[in-house]
Design an enzyme around this catalytic site. Structure first.
Site, mmCIF file in Angstrom:
data_model
loop_
_atom_site.group_PDB
_atom_site.id
_atom_site.type_symbol
_atom_site.label_atom_id
_atom_site.label_comp_id
_atom_site.label_asym_id
_atom_site.label_seq_id
_atom_site.Cartn_x
_atom_site.Cartn_y
_atom_site.Cartn_z
ATOM 1 N N HIS A 199 0.873 -1.243 -0.027
ATOM 2 C CA HIS A 199 -0.014 -0.023 0.116
ATOM 3 C C HIS A 199 0.707 1.332 -0.158
ATOM 4 O O HIS A 199 0.497 2.180 0.442
ATOM 5 C CB HIS A 199 -0.931 0.050 1.230
ATOM 6 C CG HIS A 199 -1.546 -1.274 1.496
ATOM 7 N ND1 HIS A 199 -1.168 -2.258 2.444
ATOM 8 C CD2 HIS A 199 -2.521 -1.984 1.010
ATOM 9 C CE1 HIS A 199 -1.835 -3.219 2.439
ATOM 10 N NE2 HIS A 199 -3.026 -3.002 1.477
ATOM 11 N N HIS A 204 -9.872 11.360 14.845
ATOM 12 C CA HIS A 204 -10.673 10.817 15.886
ATOM 13 C C HIS A 204 -12.025 11.337 16.267
ATOM 14 O O HIS A 204 -12.993 10.409 16.374
ATOM 15 C CB HIS A 204 -9.925 10.644 17.418
ATOM 16 C CG HIS A 204 -10.359 10.055 18.210
ATOM 17 N ND1 HIS A 204 -10.672 8.684 18.401
ATOM 18 C CD2 HIS A 204 -11.004 10.318 19.589
ATOM 19 C CE1 HIS A 204 -11.399 8.168 19.531
ATOM 20 N NE2 HIS A 204 -11.512 9.134 20.165
ATOM 21 N N ILE A 238 -14.211 13.156 13.811
ATOM 22 C CA ILE A 238 -14.838 12.676 12.778
ATOM 23 C C ILE A 238 -15.172 11.144 12.658
ATOM 24 O O ILE A 238 -16.382 10.909 12.489
ATOM 25 C CB ILE A 238 -14.256 13.406 11.531
ATOM 26 C CG1 ILE A 238 -15.497 13.023 10.385
ATOM 27 C CG2 ILE A 238 -13.287 12.581 11.041
ATOM 28 C CD1 ILE A 238 -15.050 13.783 9.054
ATOM 29 N N GLY A 239 -14.313 10.313 13.061
ATOM 30 C CA GLY A 239 -14.569 9.050 13.139
ATOM 31 C C GLY A 239 -15.367 8.657 14.043
ATOM 32 O O GLY A 239 -16.476 7.728 13.884
ATOM 33 N N ASP A 282 -4.170 11.133 25.494
ATOM 34 C CA ASP A 282 -4.694 10.085 24.372
ATOM 35 C C ASP A 282 -6.211 10.514 23.971
ATOM 36 O O ASP A 282 -6.938 10.392 24.991
ATOM 37 C CB ASP A 282 -4.528 8.876 24.963
ATOM 38 C CG ASP A 282 -5.081 7.904 23.900
ATOM 39 O OD1 ASP A 282 -4.432 7.643 22.673
ATOM 40 O OD2 ASP A 282 -6.117 7.042 23.906
HETATM 41 P P1 ADP Z 1 -6.914 5.777 14.149
HETATM 42 O O1 ADP Z 1 -6.102 5.442 14.875
HETATM 43 O O2 ADP Z 1 -7.366 4.518 13.019
HETATM 44 O O3 ADP Z 1 -6.823 7.050 13.398
HETATM 45 P P2 ADP Z 1 -9.011 6.939 15.832
HETATM 46 O O4 ADP Z 1 -8.084 8.136 15.547
HETATM 47 O O5 ADP Z 1 -10.383 6.930 15.797
HETATM 48 O O6 ADP Z 1 -8.371 5.778 15.073
HETATM 49 O O7 ADP Z 1 -8.718 6.422 17.272
HETATM 50 C C1 ADP Z 1 -7.356 6.711 17.739
HETATM 51 C C2 ADP Z 1 -7.456 6.292 19.390
HETATM 52 O O8 ADP Z 1 -7.757 4.840 19.215
HETATM 53 C C3 ADP Z 1 -6.073 6.117 20.261
HETATM 54 O O9 ADP Z 1 -6.199 7.478 20.733
HETATM 55 C C4 ADP Z 1 -6.258 4.978 21.041
HETATM 56 O O10 ADP Z 1 -6.955 5.420 22.208
HETATM 57 C C5 ADP Z 1 -7.246 4.015 20.345
HETATM 58 N N1 ADP Z 1 -6.250 2.825 19.805
HETATM 59 C C6 ADP Z 1 -5.465 2.694 18.945
HETATM 60 N N2 ADP Z 1 -4.869 1.513 18.805
HETATM 61 C C7 ADP Z 1 -5.516 0.765 19.984
HETATM 62 C C8 ADP Z 1 -5.292 -0.494 20.290
HETATM 63 N N3 ADP Z 1 -4.609 -1.617 19.621
HETATM 64 N N4 ADP Z 1 -6.143 -0.809 21.512
HETATM 65 C C9 ADP Z 1 -6.898 0.041 22.331
HETATM 66 N N5 ADP Z 1 -6.930 1.326 21.550
HETATM 67 C C10 ADP Z 1 -6.472 1.833 20.614
HETATM 68 MG MG MG Z 2 -6.926 8.852 14.264
#
Ligand code: ADP
Ligand code: MG
Length: 592
Positions: free
Chosen positions: A217, A395, A397-398, A550
């Site tokens: 990718h 985070h 928007i998701g 976080d």
């Molecule tokens: P992405 O990381 O795919 O962009 P998001 O931004 O919506 O997804 O979410 C980020 C959050 O996901 C992080 O701040 C953390 O709290 C959580 N996260 C990431 N990886 C893990 C994991 N392996 N186990 C638990 N929580 C996780």
């Molecule tokens: Mg994210």
């Protein structure tokens, strides 16, 4: 460049529709992917593969007798959602259990993992074997962290042949694991690939250069080299793979020269002609090799070499016949067409008889989901900003997409009188499918797990709330595998669970147990500012994240605070019908 499409956003779906139309003797479309259109032998293991689209013939092209039973197909380079994997696996199941196998990528692991939990909970025994063949992606002592590339084919082929031979799930799984442990690949790229509708490739390789170990990718390579001759390239690939050979390797190998998209077959053949003598010189005999496009990366210019060190058992299954749209070997007796329910019938909901208690709780759950949506909407921007510091800024928007979908699904099911199990499993599935991202998969699976834990019972006790909190927590830790201190939502989740259990065991009402637990979660989320992220997308930018909490832990704190306030206020349980439920769900064990 990808040129043929009406609307780039529909590219993966429309390509899959056309693929199925052109290969109707092999595959039928189901929601989320494709399944064999011919009869499976009852009692046989169903090998279900899958991943993002853009890798043809992986994955849909490898569905047919002797290989996969079905493939879950995501968007371009994006994992299929858990609900899609689940539906595809259900359509493929022939009563012998399901083996999920796919390349090791975080998004796929979360979504397939969530589907596996759900299948197992429904009594369809499901296991997983991840493909980890790419030697460029992690050192040998961390083989479990490696990505899956063209080694997908060896694992799928041998597991598929074992399933075809009628071996049980234990044996099919064992053979897939052994094959993966004995498979090594290394790829090179000479030019990038362009997603449909994009004007620029995902990455570029400078003219006259070759990137070694680049992911399928566009993940960065491990080193750049001046463009070698074919002989030099063969020497480089063979020597690196042999240096990484498995401990128990014998002297018979499968060799696969795989084109990634735009390298011509003649060039692949030329390279294969240079590879085999080098393997022979190293004392290896090449058995039934492959040379062609097997796992591609859109229009990427590049190729990979894969070696599988055989033993007698693996060799027998590697050599066995297979008959799929893109991979045919030997002869298999023709199969009868299977009677497929139409797509509508396949997704039609089974009727459910919800108990009064469970339907009451379902209404409360839907009201709670509406609160969760409100609090996320209020903090959407703040959560995005927090994620932008060291993550990718999505985070807010998701979570917003996830809770919007979950609240809507919850409302619809509750209004129809569904059980709390149905309300929460539908809401969790909607959350995971719409949110995307790591947090969406985790929240979706946790909401589903809580729903399954609550079930559709005649009555509910205080202990059921603790069981739901435990199931919610376990789903996240089992899927995400984050440890305390990794700086994820788990750092807020575990203190929440522990405080909740302690308060509930001590006789607190549901509302006050939630309030105590939410306060613990919020405080723990605040303290994540002192940590460096060890999981998720923020890991590579760990230093930037120091001093900031976080985002996933913060959103968890906000959500649980809102739920606690709502339940404590009694708003969700005010009418007469719900007061019994409030008594059952709301009072602690010693509080009767
Ligand atoms: P992405 O990381 O795919 O962009 P998001 O931004 O919506 O997804 O979410 C980020 C959050 O996901 C992080 O701040 C953390 O709290 C959580 N996260 C990431 N990886 C893990 C994991 N392996 N186990 C638990 N929580 C996780
Ligand atoms: Mg994210």
């Amino acid at each position: 460049m990808t040129q043929i499409f009406d609307n780039p956003a529909d590219f993966a779906d429309e390509a899959l529709d056309g693929f199925v139309a052109a290969n109707r003797g092999y595959v039928a479309r189901v929601d989320g992917g494709v399944v064999r259109s011919t009869e499976m032998t009852p009692g046989h293991v169903a090998l279900v593969i899958g991943g993002g689209s853009g890798h043809y013939p992986a994955f849909a092209g490898l569905v047919g007798p002797g290989l996969a039973a079905a493939s879950a197909c995501g968007n371009m380079f994006a994992s299929p959602a858990a609900g899609q994997v689940y539906r595809v696996a259900k359509a493929a199941n022939a009563g012998g259990g399901v083996l999920l196998s796919y390349g090791n990528y975080a998004g796929d692991v979360l979504h397939f993992g969530q589907a596996q939990l759900r299948l197992n909970a429904e009594g369809i025994e499901t296991r997983t074997v991840l493909v980890t063949d790419d030697i460029a992606s992690a050192p040998l002592d961390q083989i479990e962290k490696r990505r899956g590339i063209a080694g997908d084919l060896t694992v799928f082929k041998i597991a598929g042949a074992a399933a075809e031979a009628g071996l049980n799930l234990d044996d099919v799984e064992r053979l897939a694991i052994t094959t993966n442990h004995r498979t090594r690949s290394l790829g090179v790229a000479f030019g990038g690939c362009t997603l449909p509708g994009a004007s620029e490739p995902l990455f570029n390789v400078p003219d006259g250069q070759m990137s070694l170990g680049l992911g399928i990718h566009g993940e960065p390579g491990i080193s750049e080299h001046p463009m070698p001759t074919a002989s030099e390239l063969a020497e480089l690939l063979v020597s690196r793979l042999l240096a990484d050979k498995p401990d128990d390797a014998g002297d018979r190998v499968v060799a696969i020269v795989n084109g990634l998209g735009t390298v011509k077959y003649d060039e692949l053949f030329l390279l294969f002609g240079k590879v085999e003598p080098l393997l022979n010189k190293a004392g290896l005999t090449v058995v039934e090799p492959e040379c062609g496009e097997l796992v591609t990366s859109l229009d990427m210019s590049g190729l990979s070499l894969t070696l599988l060190w055989l033993d007698d058992e693996l060799e027998q299954f590697w050599a066995a016949p297979a008959d799929t749209p893109a991979y045919r070997k030997g002869n298999l007796a023709p199969r009868t067409r299977r009677e497929m329910a139409g797509p509508e019938a396949a997704t039609a909901e089974e009727t459910e008889k919800a108990t009064a208690a469970s339907a009451d709780l379902g209404r409360l759950a839907a009201a709670v989901l509406a609160q969760v949506r409100d609090v996320v909407v209020e903090h959407e921007e703040e959560l995005g900003d927090l994620d932008a510091i060291a993550g990718d800024g999505d985070h807010g928007i998701g979570m917003r997409r996830g809770v919007d979908a979950a609240a809507a699904a919850g409302k619809q099911n509750a209004a129809a009188g569904a059980s709390v199990e149905r309300v929460l499993t539908e809401a969790g599935e909607a959350w995971s499918e719409r949110a995307g991202g790591t947090s969406g998969a985790l929240w979706g699976s946790a909401v589903i797990a809580a729903g399954l834990a609550l079930g559709n019972r005649e009555s509910y006790q205080a202990a059921d709330a603790s069981a739901a909190v435990t199931a919610f927590t376990d789903a996240i830790t089992e899927l995400g595998k984050a440890e305390p201190g990794d700086k994820t939502m788990v750092d807020a989740l575990l203190p929440f669970r522990d405080a909740f259990r302690k308060a509930a065991d001590g006789g607190a009402s549901l509302g006050s147990a939630l309030a105590i637990a939410a306060a613990a979660a919020t405080e723990a989320a605040r303290q994540t500012a002192d940590l460096r992220p060890l999981k998720g997308r923020a890991r590579p930018l760990a230093e930037k994240s120091l001093g900031h909490p976080d985002p996933g832990a913060v959103s968890f704190g906000l959500i649980t605070e809102r739920i606690a306030t709502y339940i404590e206020s009694g708003a969700g349980t005010s009418d007469a019908d719900n007061s019994k439920l409030a008594a059952a769900a709301g009072n602690g064990a010693k509080n009767d």
